[in-house]
Design a protein around this motif. Sequence first.
Motif, mmCIF file in Angstrom:
data_model
loop_
_atom_site.group_PDB
_atom_site.id
_atom_site.type_symbol
_atom_site.label_atom_id
_atom_site.label_comp_id
_atom_site.label_asym_id
_atom_site.label_seq_id
_atom_site.Cartn_x
_atom_site.Cartn_y
_atom_site.Cartn_z
ATOM 1 N N ASP C 155 -2.937 -3.633 -2.157
ATOM 2 C CA ASP C 155 -2.773 -3.033 -0.828
ATOM 3 C C ASP C 155 -2.842 -4.294 0.383
ATOM 4 O OD1 ASP C 155 -2.374 -1.488 1.416
ATOM 5 O OD2 ASP C 155 -4.625 -0.496 1.326
ATOM 6 N N LEU C 156 -1.892 -4.961 0.191
ATOM 7 C CA LEU C 156 -2.217 -6.443 1.058
ATOM 8 C C LEU C 156 -1.063 -5.701 2.410
ATOM 9 C CD1 LEU C 156 -1.455 -9.135 -1.370
ATOM 10 C CD2 LEU C 156 -3.687 -8.246 -0.115
ATOM 11 N N ARG C 160 -2.231 -7.444 8.875
ATOM 12 C CA ARG C 160 -3.497 -7.175 8.779
ATOM 13 C C ARG C 160 -4.562 -8.552 8.707
ATOM 14 N NH1 ARG C 160 -5.217 -3.400 3.923
ATOM 15 N NH2 ARG C 160 -5.524 -5.149 3.132
ATOM 16 N N ASP C 162 -3.506 -10.581 5.701
ATOM 17 C CA ASP C 162 -3.850 -11.063 4.344
ATOM 18 C C ASP C 162 -2.932 -12.025 3.939
ATOM 19 O OD1 ASP C 162 -5.498 -8.844 4.356
ATOM 20 O OD2 ASP C 162 -4.342 -7.426 3.092
ATOM 21 N N MET C 164 -2.624 -13.776 1.429
ATOM 22 C CA MET C 164 -1.962 -13.630 0.090
ATOM 23 C C MET C 164 -0.605 -12.915 0.153
ATOM 24 S SD MET C 164 -2.650 -14.821 -2.529
ATOM 25 C CE MET C 164 -4.297 -15.295 -2.901
#
Lengths: 368, 368, 368
Positions: C155-156, C160, C162, C164
């Motif tokens: 759940d990336l 937000r 992230d 990655m």
Amino acid sequence: MNPLLKEIRQSRLLWMLVFVPVVVVAERLAPAAHTTLFLLAVLAIIPLAALLSHATESVAHRTGDSVGGLLNATLGNLTELIIAVTALRAGEYMLVKASIAGAIVTNSLFMLGACFLLGGLRYHVQEYNRSGARLHSALLLMATVALLAPSAVADLDAARGDAMAQKISASLAVLLIVAYGLGLLFSLKTHKELFASADHSGDDNSEIWPIGLAAGTLVAVTVLVALVSEIFVSSVQHAGETLGMSPAFVGFIVVAIVGAAAEMAVAFSAARKNRLDMSVSIALGSASQIALFVAPLLVLLSYVIGPKPMDLQFWPGAVTMVLIATLTCSFITSGGRSAWFVGALLLFIYAVFAMTLYMVPPGSHTPI
Amino acid sequence: MNPLLKEIRQSRLLWMLVFVPVVVVAERLAPAAHTTLFLLAVLAIIPLAALLSHATESVAHRTGDSVGGLLNATLGNLTELIIAVTALRAGEYMLVKASIAGAIVTNSLFMLGACFLLGGLRYHVQEYNRSGARLHSALLLMATVALLAPSAVADLDAARGDAMAQKISASLAVLLIVAYGLGLLFSLKTHKELFASADHSGDDNSEIWPIGLAAGTLVAVTVLVALVSEIFVSSVQHAGETLGMSPAFVGFIVVAIVGAAAEMAVAFSAARKNRLDMSVSIALGSASQIALFVAPLLVLLSYVIGPKPMDLQFWPGAVTMVLIATLTCSFITSGGRSAWFVGALLLFIYAVFAMTLYMVPPGSHTPI
Amino acid sequence: MNPLLKEIRQSRLLWMLVFVPVVVVAERLAPAAHTTLFLLAVLAIIPLAALLSHATESVAHRTGDSVGGLLNATLGNLTELIIAVTALRAGEYMLVKASIAGAIVTNSLFMLGACFLLGGLRYHVQEYNRSGARLHSALLLMATVALLAPSAVADLDAARGDAMAQKISASLAVLLIVAYGLGLLFSLKTHKELFASADHSGDDNSEIWPIGLAAGTLVAVTVLVALVSEIFVSSVQHAGETLGMSPAFVGFIVVAIVGAAAEMAVAFSAARKNRLDMSVSIALGSASQIALFVAPLLVLLSYVIGPKPMDLQFWPGAVTMVLIATLTCSFITSGGRSAWFVGALLLFIYAVFAMTLYMVPPGSHTPI
């Protein structure tokens, strides 16, 4: 001799009709004995469902192909519908929704699994019509997906105050009913030959009643089922607590099995006669009908008879269970062959679902 | 000449047995060289797994059809089991659970994909028995669904303090073991003809050893695998950190591939001989066995040998990966035909899973 | 007579080319009339897409089998690609991602469903080549799974923060492009006979243009599409607000249908001529190409032309819809038979998706 009395005399199942007066009297004498009333109501509904099923088929048979087919298709899940309507009037929406989801899962895992197991214990390998099964499972898969798409995609909850949940459910209900109407046109009119092998009105076991008796029985038994359902629904909450069952478990497992008891009797008997085509079409057809007809009808009825409108948002675990059940049974039935262990594994999956739901009712945690 | 020595001499794989003493000595000399020990342990386990597999088949062959079939089925994943038991004793539950989920995914995507690719590079289009593959994939699909249903439906986590997680996992383990027992009855007794084509004990490559040698090898190699697994498990945590691999990645990918190395060798060789029936049955059968036998056995063993009971709740990403892998390979194998690109795409999906798990181990975010 | 003019004269669709100058002039005169501009742009893109499709096929036909096949496969979704690139340059990443997911869903539910319905209204039951359909749906299923695996498992969200998400998407894009290249090798070289029946360049309706005209049209129309897309993308945000449509809805439904309009025309016409093989291969092949080629290409292009790199993380509802659509249509097409109601149900599922997305755009709640 009156065919109704003859039927009752011959069928051991119908001796259970004695529980109908028993539960009504018991409810007057001891309205607080919820667990007893609950069990008696379950025992009373089973023979009534069998009578209802037989009466529907007789009426359908006497009214000719198209009207009869329509009646058979529409009243096929009458018992589930009456129980759900009673729960709707009582505002027990969790019970109603759980029984919708549970009926699909129970028909596609339990009924089908038991048919494969019972048939497989008698016959080494059973073959059935692949393309018929494929058609039924394709329709079931698509019906289920249409029913569940809003729940799967949008995390709405009317109880949480999401105004959109109600609006989306009402629109969905209308779409599903339209799809159901087109489905009747398809299966009863334009492509009825594809569903011909699935015709189970000619089951040699059951006698066709005269139209008067059949129609009278249909009306009278509907009233009785409604009466007993009232007791069932009012006792289920308390009985569930006593027996450690959540409303979700009762709706998903108990109501679903009780409501489908009559169809199961027919499907099991067909499986033991090596007529798996009929078993598969009853199980999958009934599950499709719940998704396309019973579920949206209940939403629309909730505007008329419920304390407030019901939505069609299912809790996430229910969505997962229904999709897994439908996908699995679509895949299994597309092969056209069965043996006992296939049935046993379907029953195991059902048992795992039941166990999980019993131990972890929805809401105890935030389920995925 | 001793058949064991002859085998070692002929098979290049078994020359790797030299790593067994090397890793044991290295562990004495440099117990802190975790990364080296980890790599040596991996290299040592591979030839041991091959020996174990050969010894099991020889014992199975000598003890006759039923007992032999039972042994073959039960000891087929012995390497995975020994590694997992060692990790269990060390309390490395994330590693154990990841290796269970990973073994199913590795068998159904990596092993199958590599078989299709290797076979497809030699043969233009390979055909295999559709109904056999369908049976295996139906069983695998149902076994996986039964294993994962509680994790998919209820978001429990023993680590979070959910008492129910343990209870539900224990009940599930018992149900799965019963299903496995019935499955043995099905595949070895009542319907063994359906599994006949999948028999790979007659592979012309391997010689059948005398029972004494085979049983002795079985016992001795089991001890050696246990010994090396001990080093493997104790070094894996630190080595993983050094190499940037989370315990979930190590269990899901590394342990799963190492543990299945021996079966892969057989499955790949069959694919290159255009015997895809055997490849498919090894890959899918082994994955089913993990779900129905290895996983519940480890839960039950955890009550005896683990620091505390292990549950069968998988993290959500694992549930998704296993379900996607099983559904995809069920769908792919139901066609009965294969070409190289089908295998390549299965391997691509596996690579995407591995990459995701490497970059985003579970817990780094709240995964769906 | 000039074949281009002849084509425009004969085909009623191409009369809509008049909207191209209209929208360009309108944009100069009333740059703030967003809703009108949006509708005019949609009307202008449809005939341009048809011309583009015809020009591509003519160029492909003239350049011989291998180069032509490559061109046809690569430029088959050129309209979607140009619109997406324009949105990319404008930084409208939600629109781009929604149009990727929506194109897969639209091709597999809407295009296929409409083909089955249109064909089914003319023919009682339509049969098509099962093993061809099975191959296409297997490739589509695997392509989709590979595209969505990171979104489904981790759940990336780059928005937000992230880091990655970007890295994983770039690696995924490279993997997908490699898979696409191997797929071209497979379908155009090593196994082209499996895709032969799917060849739709020989459709008798369309005339093959001389290479000069075709290449010139290809270049000129590409420029025009880019020009109109610019207006489309800049007006869509405001128009969406006026018409109550979120960017996700516009991308998922409007862009996907507009972009695939030309292919739909060909697929529908094939269905009405009882050539469902062609319809199925266009629908599924185009969906696969979006997953394996268009999506990763856009990620890679975003490094060059976008305001910042785009990732391939889809919102959870999109993952669910795409997986459901792909699984359902894989299952449906593996039967090799169709009737009108099957098409109607696919369209119903699409309508339910569209309705849900219209009422509950992603982000209005935390969707599952």
